[in-house]
Design an enzyme around this catalytic site. Structure first.
Site, mmCIF file in Angstrom:
data_model
loop_
_atom_site.group_PDB
_atom_site.id
_atom_site.type_symbol
_atom_site.label_atom_id
_atom_site.label_comp_id
_atom_site.label_asym_id
_atom_site.label_seq_id
_atom_site.Cartn_x
_atom_site.Cartn_y
_atom_site.Cartn_z
ATOM 1 N N ASP A 168 19.365 3.624 -10.669
ATOM 2 C CA ASP A 168 20.446 3.291 -11.550
ATOM 3 C C ASP A 168 21.750 3.602 -10.857
ATOM 4 O OD1 ASP A 168 18.932 1.805 -13.140
ATOM 5 O OD2 ASP A 168 19.111 3.453 -14.802
ATOM 6 N N VAL A 169 22.618 2.654 -10.376
ATOM 7 C CA VAL A 169 23.580 3.134 -9.500
ATOM 8 C C VAL A 169 25.043 2.859 -10.286
ATOM 9 C CG1 VAL A 169 25.015 2.812 -7.341
ATOM 10 C CG2 VAL A 169 22.572 2.758 -7.604
#
Lengths: 211, 252
Positions: free
Chosen positions: B130-131
């Protein structure tokens, strides 16, 4: 001889979805790792997800190699290997540098080492089959029908008459093996919607039952 | 011919399906089994099911629910949410999951990815990254439903996951989640260029046409979307939808 399907459980992979799909044929289906149970089957399915070397270890630990060889080579029962199950039917795999059951004289290689770096391995997703030899198992399958693949190792160098079909992904590899009652499929028919279910039906209904 | 997968991403909260915007304000959208049934009918390429609260609540996605899904799904599906032990992976695969998604555990204990890959094979292990971008535009690795930020470089982390035996990376943009503003193509392009395992991009997908255009540049192995396949239009009326087989083939 009444048909009976046994899914060979050697602790590698998801057997539930497979059992559910083959159960729709009103033929008894059991999941087992017992030699005595395997001997009662007319049709055996050798599934498998995971590491080749560990899978062979598991088969040895469960004392299944001898009974599988007997059923495949002496009794000539119908046996379908799926994914890793197909690879186990080959002579050798680079995954664990390990000998397989050797029912098909060919080998399983690491696709990464034989493809361009731009080809992402594992081969993951939907791809088509090029049929090489006619066999009842792939009756009704056309060149545009897609099957679900998920594998980092693949089968090559099979005898021409034993290649059921091939698939291209960076290289052309053997996506299906066949010799009469012995069949291996690299893709997952149990996860390939209607096309895959048709293949499993063909295995159960059309493949010759040897008494 | 090979083509990439188009993957509906379904989020679980308790026993219900929800859809978030930027990982918050979950809206209830229905029963997971009903959605699985519909995606069966649509012959979806693959499903992704993530329990968004599992890691925070220190538990694993429900094995019973995954079993139920396994009994219904005619397509491959991956599951994630709070997975942190080898035994959990074993159980999830046994009840029918094709692959498991490791998220928070990979951020907190990267070595677990290696252990899982050695046990189950590369093809079974998916790592979800997850960015989130900071307001200066720097990309940060976040975990535990984006509640925590790691001090790790995204690209180094992605390469480490590949080296540790991940068979695929899901690269999910927190900022674009549920917004229909389009995939983070810049990030996805750079990650897929640097890695040799399959990459699936998730977060912000606006239409199937966008996949067609993005694929020319990105050449990813999968395109995932939540809102696109559970809402009709941007007013977010719930309508499970998916391109037909013919439409899919025209995309690539």
């Amino acid at each position: 001889m009444n048909r009976k399907i046994v899914i060979v459980d050697y602790g590698m992979g998801n057997l539930h979805s497979l059992k559910r799909i083959v159960s729709s044929h009103n033929i008894p289906v059991t999941i087992s790792n017992k030699a005595s149970e395997l001997l009662t089957a007319t049709h055996l399915i050798l599934p498998g997800v995971g590491h080749f070397g560990q899978a062979m270890e598991q088969l040895k630990r469960n004392e299944l190699i001898e009974v599988l060889n007997y059923l495949a080579l002496e009794e000539k029962r119908s046996i379908l290997g799926i994914c890793l199950g197909m690879q186990l039917m080959t002579s050798f795999s680079e995954e664990g540098d390990c000998e397989g059951l050797g029912w098909f004289k060919c080998k399983t290689i690491n696709l990464q080492a034989y493809t361009e770096p731009s080809i992402k391995i594992p081969h993951l997703g939907w791809n088509t089959l090029t049929v090489k030899n006619d066999h009842k198992i792939l009756a009704d399958i056309s060149a545009s029908d897609e099957m679900y693949f998920v594998h980092g190792f693949g089968v090559v160098e099979a005898m021409e008459e034993e290649v059921l079909c091939t698939t291209s992904y960076g290289i052309e590899f053997v996506s299906g093996l066949c010799r009469n009652h012995l069949i291996g499929l690299q893709f997952h028919p149990e996860k390939s919607h209607g096309n895959g279910q048709g293949i499993l039906s063909n295995f159960i209904n059309s493949c010759i039952v040897h008494e | 011919m090979y083509r990439p997968r188009i993957i509906p991403c379904l989020l679980l909260q308790g026993q219900g399906l929800v859809k978030t915007i930027k990982f918050s304000s979950p809206t209830y959208i229905g029963d997971p089994m009903h959605a699985v049934h519909l995606f069966n009918e649509y012959k979806a390429d693959e499903l992704l099911l993530l329990d968004i609260n599992a890691s925070i609540e220190n538990r694993c996605i429900s094995i019973d629910l995954v079993r139920e899904i396994g009994e219904e799904a005619n397509m491959p599906f991956s599951v994630g949410g709070g997975i942190s032990t080898i035994d959990q992976i074993q159980q999830l695969i046994e009840v029918g999951a094709e692959r498991v998604v490791l998220g928070s555990i990979a951020a907190v204990n990267p070595a677990f990815v290696r252990e899982a890959s050695q046990r189950f094979g590369r093809s079974t292990i998916v790592v979800c990254i997850d960015v989130k971008r900071t307001f200066l535009g720097k990309q940060k690795l976040v975990y535990q439903n984006a509640k925590k930020t790691a001090n790790t470089d995204i690209f180094q982390f992605a390469k480490q996951m590949e080296a540790y035996g991940a068979g695929e990376l899901l690269i999910q943009s927190v900022d674009r989640d549920g917004t229909f503003m389009g995939l983070d193509q810049e990030l996805l392009f750079e990650i897929t260029r640097q890695l040799s395992i399959p990459i699936t991009g998730i977060g912000g997908l606006s239409s199937t046409d966008e996949i067609k255009q993005a694929h020319h540049t990105l050449n990813l192995n999968g395109y995932g979307a939540g809102s696109l396949f559970v809402f009709q239009g941007k007013n977010r009326g719930v309508l499970i939808n998916y391109p037909s087989s013919e439409e899919l083939k025209l995309l690539f």
